[in-house]
Enzyme design. Structure first.
Site, PDB file in Angstrom:
ATOM      1  N   LYS A  58      10.241  -7.169  -0.724  1.00  9.58           N
ATOM      2  CA  LYS A  58       9.112  -6.415  -1.274  1.00  9.58           C
ATOM      3  C   LYS A  58       9.065  -6.534  -2.800  1.00  9.58           C
ATOM      4  O   LYS A  58      10.117  -6.530  -3.438  1.00  9.58           O
ATOM      5  CB  LYS A  58       9.316  -4.958  -0.864  1.00  9.58           C
ATOM      6  CG  LYS A  58       8.144  -4.060  -1.081  1.00  9.58           C
ATOM      7  CD  LYS A  58       8.464  -2.635  -0.657  1.00  9.58           C
ATOM      8  CE  LYS A  58       9.439  -1.969  -1.599  1.00  9.58           C
ATOM      9  NZ  LYS A  58       9.574  -0.524  -1.441  1.00  9.58           N
ATOM     10  N   LYS A  71      18.360   3.110  -0.925  1.00 11.24           N
ATOM     11  CA  LYS A  71      18.557   3.581  -2.299  1.00 11.24           C
ATOM     12  C   LYS A  71      19.959   4.117  -2.534  1.00 11.24           C
ATOM     13  O   LYS A  71      20.487   3.999  -3.643  1.00 11.24           O
ATOM     14  CB  LYS A  71      17.520   4.662  -2.650  1.00 11.24           C
ATOM     15  CG  LYS A  71      16.124   4.088  -2.823  1.00 11.24           C
ATOM     16  CD  LYS A  71      15.186   5.111  -3.416  1.00 11.24           C
ATOM     17  CE  LYS A  71      13.789   4.537  -3.559  1.00 11.24           C
ATOM     18  NZ  LYS A  71      12.829   5.551  -3.967  1.00 11.24           N
ATOM     19  N   LYS A 119       9.925  -2.303  -8.415  1.00 12.54           N
ATOM     20  CA  LYS A 119      10.240  -2.029  -9.817  1.00 12.54           C
ATOM     21  C   LYS A 119      11.704  -2.285 -10.112  1.00 12.54           C
ATOM     22  O   LYS A 119      12.091  -2.484 -11.258  1.00 12.54           O
ATOM     23  CB  LYS A 119       9.959  -0.570 -10.227  1.00 12.54           C
ATOM     24  CG  LYS A 119       9.201   0.265  -9.287  1.00 12.54           C
ATOM     25  CD  LYS A 119       8.870   1.647  -9.864  1.00 12.54           C
ATOM     26  CE  LYS A 119       7.779   2.267  -9.013  1.00 12.54           C
ATOM     27  NZ  LYS A 119       7.202   3.479  -9.446  1.00 12.54           N
TER      28      LYS A 119
HETATM   29  P1  TYM Z   1       6.255   4.614  -5.283  1.00  9.05           P
HETATM   30  O1  TYM Z   1       6.188   5.269  -6.611  1.00  9.05           O
HETATM   31  O2  TYM Z   1       7.459   3.801  -4.937  1.00  9.05           O
HETATM   32  O3  TYM Z   1       5.017   3.665  -5.094  1.00  9.05           O
HETATM   33  C1  TYM Z   1       3.702   4.128  -5.309  1.00  9.05           C
HETATM   34  C2  TYM Z   1       2.774   3.523  -4.278  1.00  9.05           C
HETATM   35  O4  TYM Z   1       2.819   2.088  -4.358  1.00  9.05           O
HETATM   36  C3  TYM Z   1       3.042   1.551  -3.059  1.00  9.05           C
HETATM   37  N1  TYM Z   1       3.838   0.323  -3.188  1.00  9.05           N
HETATM   38  C4  TYM Z   1       3.473  -0.856  -2.669  1.00  9.05           C
HETATM   39  N2  TYM Z   1       2.387  -1.214  -1.964  1.00  9.05           N
HETATM   40  C5  TYM Z   1       2.306  -2.517  -1.587  1.00  9.05           C
HETATM   41  N3  TYM Z   1       3.251  -3.447  -1.901  1.00  9.05           N
HETATM   42  C6  TYM Z   1       4.357  -3.113  -2.595  1.00  9.05           C
HETATM   43  N4  TYM Z   1       5.273  -4.045  -2.908  1.00  9.05           N
HETATM   44  C7  TYM Z   1       4.507  -1.762  -3.019  1.00  9.05           C
HETATM   45  N5  TYM Z   1       5.453  -1.110  -3.736  1.00  9.05           N
HETATM   46  C8  TYM Z   1       5.027   0.173  -3.819  1.00  9.05           C
HETATM   47  C9  TYM Z   1       3.826   2.634  -2.327  1.00  9.05           C
HETATM   48  O5  TYM Z   1       3.719   2.486  -0.936  1.00  9.05           O
HETATM   49  C10 TYM Z   1       3.145   3.881  -2.834  1.00  9.05           C
HETATM   50  O6  TYM Z   1       1.965   4.140  -2.097  1.00  9.05           O
HETATM   51  N6  TYM Z   1       7.440   8.220  -2.103  1.00  9.05           N
HETATM   52  C11 TYM Z   1       6.341   7.675  -2.860  1.00  9.05           C
HETATM   53  C12 TYM Z   1       5.707   8.653  -3.831  1.00  9.05           C
HETATM   54  C13 TYM Z   1       5.240   9.929  -3.237  1.00  9.05           C
HETATM   55  C14 TYM Z   1       4.111  10.105  -2.392  1.00  9.05           C
HETATM   56  C15 TYM Z   1       4.049  11.511  -2.124  1.00  9.05           C
HETATM   57  C16 TYM Z   1       3.176   9.242  -1.847  1.00  9.05           C
HETATM   58  C17 TYM Z   1       5.790  11.143  -3.425  1.00  9.05           C
HETATM   59  N7  TYM Z   1       5.065  12.109  -2.772  1.00  9.05           N
HETATM   60  C18 TYM Z   1       3.059  12.034  -1.312  1.00  9.05           C
HETATM   61  C19 TYM Z   1       2.204   9.784  -1.030  1.00  9.05           C
HETATM   62  C20 TYM Z   1       2.131  11.157  -0.771  1.00  9.05           C
HETATM   63  C21 TYM Z   1       6.895   6.501  -3.657  1.00  9.05           C
HETATM   64  O7  TYM Z   1       8.040   6.397  -3.930  1.00  9.05           O
HETATM   65  O8  TYM Z   1       5.967   5.683  -4.131  1.00  9.05           O
END
Ligand code: TYM
Length: 352
Positions: A208, A116, A211
């Protein structure tokens, strides 16, 4: 080790374009966890979102949109706790304490920061660097035992485990002296799995689904209508071979593997079962079936999201109620942490 009650926590960033990867890798599994006995907390992590620049008016809309996606997917806000992170002060407070537990060397290894921040690392926000520490605070403010996430969060969850263990070790004497036994924080279990733990781009099976991909055709957004979904699936990259009849035949064929995985996850089945039905056939027939399945599941979800977003007062009421219930769990945990660390604090009525 101390015993901890089962508690599920997960979070999603309100940074726009919720997509099929978010749904299959995370939100759909949140709904499945809710059917079990444990208390579940699902958090819209707005404080994580601002580690990269967010337009203030858009951020508000996106917080409501992620909440709408949770509800439209089937998360029941009475049974689970649905809230946005910034309404519960424990997240930021615990993150500071964890900033003093986590080591620079640990954060320097985080691959998402490197991705990032890009080449201009000097110009990245300190928040982006400390992002995984805030994530540990999210989870451990509730002493959560299980965290359902997609595969890309694995390294962050390992850091959460390291922080919990270091806190338990560094403060072991004080933890025992305050009556919490031999460990205050659980060593959280990541729940990563199923056929869609890593959904890939529809344009490039080695990248992957994300967004931030500039090509909208690389992903199916949860707000896409039936036509858009059908178009994107039909245009999805494939290879010239027919589908294999065995999972082993997907090796080295990332696009085929991705589409079969998506089909399996949407249908709640396995790659094996999908190939038993479609193996040996051409992609055109398989894509037709995938369009039908994806539209059947995603079109009503997107329509319900739009309906809910049109009622922001209802969404805000859900978030407020969730924040109060989340705070009721996290605030006493923070009090206990402050006692363990040695702070002098304001008295409170509740304790853990
Ligand atoms: P974020 O917002 O990027 O994504 C949310 C969730 O979606 C999953 N994900 C995917 N799973 C499968 N294939 C993909 N291409 C894909 N893209 C995204 C992510 O693994 C996630 O589960 N850091 C985290 C948010 C967060 C969080 C937490 C998660 C903040 N605090 C505490 C768990 C516990 C994030 O950026 O997710």
């Amino acid at each position: 080790m101390a015993a901890f009650n089962d508690l599920v926590f997960s979070g999603v960033q309100p940074t726009g374009n919720l997509h099929l990867g978010n749904y299959l890798g995370a939100v759909k599994r949140f709904v499945e966890m809710q059917a079990r006995d444990a208390q579940c907390l699902y958090c819209v992590v707005d404080m994580h979102a601002i580690t990269l620049w967010q337009d203030p008016a858009e951020l508000k809309t996106q917080i409501r949109e992620v909440t709408a996606a949770f509800l439209a997917a089937g998360i029941d806000p009475k049974r689970s706790i649905v809230f946005n992170q910034s309404q519960v002060p424990a997240h930021a407070e615990l993150a500071w304490i964890f900033n003093c537990v986590a080591r620079l060397g640990w954060l320097n290894r985080m691959t998402q920061f490197k991705d990032k921040a890009g080449k201009d690392r000097e110009n990245a926000s300190i928040g982006l660097y400390a992002y995984p520490v805030l994530m540990a605070a999210d989870i451990l403010a509730y002493r959560a035992t299980h965290v359902p996430v997609g595969e890309d969060q694995k390294q962050h969850l390992e850091l959460t485990r390291d922080i919990a263990q270091k806190f338990n070790n560094d403060f072991s004497g004080s933890i025992a002296a305050h009556g919490h036994g031999d460990a205050f924080f659980p060593v959280t279990e990541p729940l990563i799995g199923g056929p869609a733990a890593r959904v890939m781009s529809l344009r490039d099976g080695t990248k992957k689904m994300s967004k931030s991909d500039p090509s909208d055709n690389s992903r199916i957004n949860l707000t896409d209508d039936a036509d858009a979904i059908a178009n994107k699936v039909r245009k999805a990259k494939t290879d010239p071979e027919p589908l294999p009849s065995e999972v082993a035949g997907l090796a080295g064929r990332p696009e085929a593997d991705n589409l079969v995985g998506i089909f399996a996850a949407l249908k709640d089945t396995t790659r094996e079962a999908v190939l038993a039905d479609y193996g040996g056939g051409q992609f055109s027939a398989f894509k037709g079936a995938l369009v039908e399945l994806a539209v059947e599941i995603l079109a009503p979800l997107g329509a319900e999201m739009k309906r809910l977003v049109a009622e922001p007062e209802h969404i805000d009421a859900v978030l407020f109620d969730g924040a109060e219930r989340a705070d009721a769990i996290a605030a006493p945990t923070l009090d206990a942490v402050k006692d363990i660390v040695g702070f002098v604090r304001r008295p409170r009525l509740r304790s853990v």
